[in-house]
Design an enzyme around this catalytic site. Sequence first.
Site: not given
Lengths: 249, 637, 223
Positions: B42, B266, B284, B330, B441
């Site tokens: 990943g 989420h 998203s 979140r 990320l």
Amino acid sequence: MMNLTLLVWRQKNANDKGRFEKYEAKNINHEMSFLEMLDVVNEELIKEGKEPIAFDHDCREGICGMCSQVINGVPHGPLEKTTVCQLHMRHFKDGDVIYIEPWRAKAFPIIKDLIVDRSALDRIIQAGGYISVHTGGVPDANAILIPKEDADAAMDAAECIGCGACVAACPNGSAMLFTAAKVMHLAKLPQGKIEAFRRVCLMTEAMQKEGFGACSNHYECQAACPKGIKVSFISGLNREFIKAQLRSK
Amino acid sequence: MILNGKCPEGPLHEKWDIRRHELKLVSPANRRKFKIIVVGTGLAGASAAATLGELGYNVEAFCYQDSARRAHSIAAQGGINAAKNYPNDGDSIYHLFYDTIKGGDFRAREANVYRLAMISNNIIDQCVAQGVPFARDYAGYLDNRSFGGAQVSRTFYARGQTGQQLLLGAYSALSRQVKAGTVKLFPRTEMLDLVVIDGEAKGIIVRDLVTGEIRAHCADAVCLCTGGYSNVFYLSTNAMGCNVTATFRAYKKGAYFANPCFTQIHPTCIPVSGDYQSKLTLMSESLRNDGRVWVPKKAGDKRPPQEIPEDERDYFLERKYPSYGNLAPRDISSRAAKEVCDEGRGVGPGGRGVYLDFADAIRRLGENTIRQRYGNLFEMYERITGEDAYKQPMRIYPAPHYTMGGLWVDYNLQSNIEGLFVLGEANFSDHGANRLGASALMQGLADGYFIIPYTIADYLAKTKADKASINHPEFKKSLDAVSSNIKRLLSIKGKRTVNEFHRELGKIMWDNVGMARSEASLKKALAEIPLLREDFWKNVRVTGTDLELNQELEKAGRVADFLEFAELMAWDALHRNESCGGHFRVEFQMPDGEAKRNDEDFCYVAAWQYKGEGVMPELHKEPLVFESIKLAVRSYK
Amino acid sequence: MSIKGFLSNLVGKKIVMAVTGMFLLFFVLVHLLGNSSIYLGPDGINNYTQKLQSMPLFVWLFRFFMITVFIIHVYFGFLLYLENKNAKPDKYAIKKSLRATFASKNMIWTGLVVFGFLLYHLLHFTFRVISIERLNLDFMQRPDVYSMVIQGMTEVPSIVLYFFGLLALMFHIFHGFQSLFQTLGVLSEKMHPGLINFSKLFAFFVFLSYSLIPAVIIAGILR
């Protein structure tokens, strides 16, 4: 709820001849995805002590590019711009007969049932599908200005998920759309222009070496592509190739 | 035992520099003598393998997918944070650091998070140089958008496919090294054990998923970049193959597992439609920039959304958190959604859903602008639900998505086992008890591109190359253990499928160790999990044989590990008598229902040491010391 | 890349097909233009023939060039056909064509029909070994091509062959015309659908204009 008849390609391994086998999929809910329908069939098979159908899948949200089935003669099934995992059963009717086959091309040998070996695509990228930059020592991100149209066009090409549907759909088993998408993603950007000519030659050579066919401009690939990658990128690749030839002489 | 994170001494903003000066180097000529194993491709794994290959190390990279490009980082949609401050809206490295640590409810290591914020800028530079087509404005400059938990626009994005584009960038760098011969790739290969020799990680045992061959690979260091364990809930936004096996087997070999109970739910996922559901799809979080979240004010209101007048709607996020509104972090948004559904005000089939309404945004900006911004997400929503979100509000519900917990690592990303490095989601280090959007990320790439190349050299410089050989008895022992485990799974020939067990485990975890946990629910889970595990080892049916491609066998091995790991999660959740971030214990809440942290007793990292199957693991604590910031109540009001 | 590298590259081979195809298309148009002189009556086409015969060097150079181009086109066509077939050894039980057309899938066959027809056509009118017609001289001592054509186009087997040859040519151009632009990389995304339509029109135009000659002869307008 609906009942379906599946004709699924079963092949034990690469050396096996392979054949279609018939399965009944019972009580299938319209809201299921195609792969969830296969899950249900597989659960039944396991309970009967039979081997479940092997198929590639992972993210199940249409982005990893793992799922790969030809459904009634169309890679990824009847819905445009949709991977198998995002195809839902509401697009089928009670009593439908569904043929499920693996990707078929010389460069994609079958491993088992619906699973094929797509490592040839990786090797095309390894031949030159990158910008040769080391980690670190790069300029500030905004030091490289890129016109929005170019960035958008590069992104259009870069959306390719590498599933290989283009190869599966192509009567020539060609990987031109895949290769073109990578070549054009990088050729559209100033960072990628420097190696563009070398890249297009290396990548097309690698493609040939892997046993993919040439492009006959059938445009089946674009129609089958779950991300709607355009054949105009193939035209772009050809242009890059010609430019590379003229430059090298 | 008190654990030491080995953070460098000195002012916060100089710590990473200080550490880099301390770290030993390996000369270019010597690098090729060192072999490094990287498991997972990943963002963290691909970037680490590529960078280590560039440096001249001899790298072997493994992934279970058929190509390195398919790791689940690819599914990240929204974006990647960086403190570039291009929009001049007051952002800085410090702000990104502070937002991230506050977002994590002050349960992360200060020095790690600051380093992450510093490196964030290099990541964007690197990715642009690689050809990642980030969104740009008409003048050709990079564009930014805002994201949950931040008051500035610092998120870089590539349409709704940022993760894909960043992964393809890392994958292209990796491919370049494969061609250069520094990295050898092993796709369709799953790690099944870690080999530790004299306290140092010296190799792994893998199964070739095509031939079924069990093989040993030795190396001078091992990097695990194997992602998170959300699939312990069965239904999650993770890919079907995501698993805890690699990290859990390392845990069984002595690596500490830190904060396993910190899981993120989420808020914006597509609700479950039926029992057959195999995974949940995330929409998203960027949708919350323009969408408004609401439910009917009246419980049991079954009218279609268009027929519910404005004054009978409850825009509960805007009401509860006026300053952040629909962009509340979140964990807070997820819990708020669960609360209104528990009150019977949920919408859609089963009543587990809330509306995410774009009507106002479409009126204000026009359908075209919305289409430009979120077109692909709206399409995806329609494909899955058959509903047109331009005409009627989306239905969303929270789903397990990311796990902040992971193997314990020090500041150098090295676990308590020497030579075992853990990167990305697989480690616990940077997100505390909750991760902010667009940070995963950032962390994966920071670890892989910019941290591991420095810190692994320090370890290698202290060790001798080629110390390990697969002829060592430890390898033989591991090989035998892995083989006999596989034989055991195949020999049970019971009546129930692997999926049935996984589904049942998922239900136990979601109901008892999910968004809201209580002592009672956790104890219930701890009573049920061992029974289920016992049933699994008696009754599971694994078809086929070991020497072929066998997906049932792969799943069975992963579920077997989840069945043990689930217990660890519950133990951790039970021991943490506070609410913080993604870990919400109903006993510990403010009068208004907000999480009540207990800094007095729980301001530490809980790192668990394996003590045997079904045996309570031993707890080690790493106290969290905040030198530069003050702990504050995490308020988004 | 060397010439050898270029010719063994599968994009290189396609470019060879496109360039030679372009010349052949060009020839189809020039030939059509030349043939059109028949509408001017015996004076037109016989005059045209005499003009050509007065420049033997040019004619032979032109013929040599066209034959070379033709051979290259056929050779690479076959090569690609075989390579492409080889790249797809196993067929699907069911295969739906999404965009591929009858024309695109049968280029090798329409090409072969055109090739066969061309041979016949040359033997018929250029070398005159097939038919009984003789090329006489007209009253101005020019070769009387006019009469030969009129005579040739009244024989039923000849008309049928001519018609099938043209039909194959139409399908070949139908795919080949737009294909050559795509292969030479001059197509932008916006031009693409338009060019595909234009390609169809163009192929039909070639078919119609070539068919017009036998049509007017059969109709007795030219006699």
